[in-house]
Design a protein around this motif. Structure first.
Motif, PDB file in Angstrom:
ATOM      1  N   LYS A 103     -29.666  -8.414  -4.951  1.00  0.00           N
ATOM      2  CA  LYS A 103     -30.452  -9.574  -4.542  1.00  0.00           C
ATOM      3  C   LYS A 103     -30.089  -9.938  -3.103  1.00  0.00           C
ATOM      4  CE  LYS A 103     -31.607 -14.283  -5.727  1.00  0.00           C
ATOM      5  NZ  LYS A 103     -31.590 -15.305  -6.768  1.00  0.00           N
ATOM      6  N   ILE A 104     -31.121 -10.073  -2.265  1.00  0.00           N
ATOM      7  CA  ILE A 104     -30.908 -10.426  -0.859  1.00  0.00           C
ATOM      8  C   ILE A 104     -31.533 -11.793  -0.593  1.00  0.00           C
ATOM      9  CG2 ILE A 104     -31.375  -9.802   1.544  1.00  0.00           C
ATOM     10  CD1 ILE A 104     -31.462  -6.864   0.605  1.00  0.00           C
ATOM     11  N   VAL A 105     -30.750 -12.666   0.036  1.00  0.00           N
ATOM     12  CA  VAL A 105     -31.190 -14.002   0.396  1.00  0.00           C
ATOM     13  C   VAL A 105     -31.022 -14.133   1.903  1.00  0.00           C
ATOM     14  CG1 VAL A 105     -30.746 -16.474   0.076  1.00  0.00           C
ATOM     15  CG2 VAL A 105     -30.401 -14.892  -1.846  1.00  0.00           C
ATOM     16  N   GLU A 106     -32.043 -14.637   2.587  1.00  0.00           N
ATOM     17  CA  GLU A 106     -31.968 -14.818   4.042  1.00  0.00           C
ATOM     18  C   GLU A 106     -31.890 -16.309   4.347  1.00  0.00           C
ATOM     19  OE1 GLU A 106     -31.937 -14.499   8.126  1.00  0.00           O
ATOM     20  OE2 GLU A 106     -31.794 -12.792   6.788  1.00  0.00           O
ATOM     21  N   TRP A 107     -30.840 -16.709   5.088  1.00  0.00           N
ATOM     22  CA  TRP A 107     -30.702 -18.090   5.530  1.00  0.00           C
ATOM     23  C   TRP A 107     -30.866 -18.131   7.042  1.00  0.00           C
ATOM     24  CZ3 TRP A 107     -25.622 -19.970   2.705  1.00  0.00           C
ATOM     25  CH2 TRP A 107     -25.902 -20.149   1.342  1.00  0.00           C
ATOM     26  N   GLN A 108     -31.684 -19.064   7.516  1.00  0.00           N
ATOM     27  CA  GLN A 108     -31.827 -19.297   8.950  1.00  0.00           C
ATOM     28  C   GLN A 108     -30.803 -20.366   9.329  1.00  0.00           C
ATOM     29  OE1 GLN A 108     -33.794 -17.435  10.915  1.00  0.00           O
ATOM     30  NE2 GLN A 108     -34.391 -16.313   9.067  1.00  0.00           N
ATOM     31  N   ILE A 109     -29.710 -19.939   9.928  1.00  0.00           N
ATOM     32  CA  ILE A 109     -28.613 -20.832  10.303  1.00  0.00           C
ATOM     33  C   ILE A 109     -28.305 -20.630  11.780  1.00  0.00           C
ATOM     34  CG2 ILE A 109     -26.170 -21.412   9.907  1.00  0.00           C
ATOM     35  CD1 ILE A 109     -27.736 -21.941   7.424  1.00  0.00           C
ATOM     36  N   GLU A 110     -28.153 -21.714  12.491  1.00  0.00           N
ATOM     37  CA  GLU A 110     -27.796 -21.652  13.911  1.00  0.00           C
ATOM     38  C   GLU A 110     -26.421 -21.019  14.078  1.00  0.00           C
ATOM     39  OE1 GLU A 110     -27.387 -24.734  17.687  1.00  0.00           O
ATOM     40  OE2 GLU A 110     -27.828 -25.505  15.696  1.00  0.00           O
ATOM     41  N   ASP A 111     -26.284 -20.174  15.090  1.00  0.00           N
ATOM     42  CA  ASP A 111     -25.006 -19.531  15.387  1.00  0.00           C
ATOM     43  C   ASP A 111     -24.087 -20.546  16.090  1.00  0.00           C
ATOM     44  OD1 ASP A 111     -22.898 -17.904  16.179  1.00  0.00           O
ATOM     45  OD2 ASP A 111     -24.171 -16.355  17.036  1.00  0.00           O
ATOM     46  N   PRO A 112     -22.864 -20.751  15.570  1.00  0.00           N
ATOM     47  CA  PRO A 112     -21.957 -21.724  16.186  1.00  0.00           C
ATOM     48  C   PRO A 112     -21.254 -21.225  17.449  1.00  0.00           C
ATOM     49  CG  PRO A 112     -20.911 -20.754  14.273  1.00  0.00           C
ATOM     50  CD  PRO A 112     -22.312 -20.208  14.326  1.00  0.00           C
ATOM     51  N   LYS A 113     -21.487 -19.982  17.829  1.00  0.00           N
ATOM     52  CA  LYS A 113     -20.804 -19.414  18.996  1.00  0.00           C
ATOM     53  C   LYS A 113     -21.037 -20.267  20.251  1.00  0.00           C
ATOM     54  CE  LYS A 113     -20.484 -15.209  21.767  1.00  0.00           C
ATOM     55  NZ  LYS A 113     -21.009 -13.860  21.967  1.00  0.00           N
ATOM     56  N   ASN A 114     -19.929 -20.606  20.913  1.00  0.00           N
ATOM     57  CA  ASN A 114     -19.936 -21.379  22.164  1.00  0.00           C
ATOM     58  C   ASN A 114     -20.529 -22.773  22.036  1.00  0.00           C
ATOM     59  OD1 ASN A 114     -18.762 -19.175  23.530  1.00  0.00           O
ATOM     60  ND2 ASN A 114     -20.776 -18.275  23.862  1.00  0.00           N
ATOM     61  N   LYS A 115     -20.563 -23.293  20.817  1.00  0.00           N
ATOM     62  CA  LYS A 115     -21.080 -24.642  20.606  1.00  0.00           C
ATOM     63  C   LYS A 115     -19.907 -25.620  20.557  1.00  0.00           C
ATOM     64  CE  LYS A 115     -25.518 -23.575  19.526  1.00  0.00           C
ATOM     65  NZ  LYS A 115     -25.638 -22.212  19.870  1.00  0.00           N
TER      66      LYS A 115
END
Length: 140
Positions: A103-115
């Protein structure tokens, strides 16, 4: 005849992103923190792993009592993906391997890099809410 009892195999949630230095690290740690089902565990990996977990991620996770200081980002391979029961991807797109039967689930999450830390906290809290909901929805 063997007197060994068959071992119950732990089910695995694999959280994957690009660098395995932020979103997927936080997700796996939060899953393991909130999951009371001992038959499940979470791991994380990235398609292009960084050398270390982002410092702001380490700091904001410490606020939740989770220490990621010694975590080392790992490469997402087909072999690793095949060990998962559920595969949650976050921004790695076509670079994530396709594994039939998982089962594959895709989440659209902002990347925290350099935040800044304030923004990383918002991402962490969004992930935590998703994890809690995910555990309920999946019946874990």
């Amino acid at each position: 005849m063997s007197d060994q009892q068959p071992q119950q195999q732990t089910k695995k949630v694999l959280f994957a992103c690009i660098q395995n230095a932020g979103r997927s690290q936080m997700s796996a740690a939060l899953f393991n923190l909130h999951c009371s089902n001992k038959g499940w565990t979470a791991i994380s990996a990235g398609t292009n792993p960084a050398t270390h977990v982002h410092p702001a991620v380490v700091e904001t996770m410490k606020e939740k009592g989770v220490d990621l200081t010694n975590n080392i980002p790992q490469k997402l391979t087909l072999e690793l993906a095949q060990t998962a029961t559920i595969f949650v991807t976050m921004g790695c797109g076509d670079a994530c391997p396709y594994v039939p039967g998982i089962k594959i689930v895709e989440w659209q999450i902002e990347d925290p890099k350099n935040k800044p830390a304030e923004q990383v906290r918002l991402i962490r809290d969004d992930l935590e809410a998703r994890i809690i909901d995910f555990i309920k929805q999946e019946g874990i």
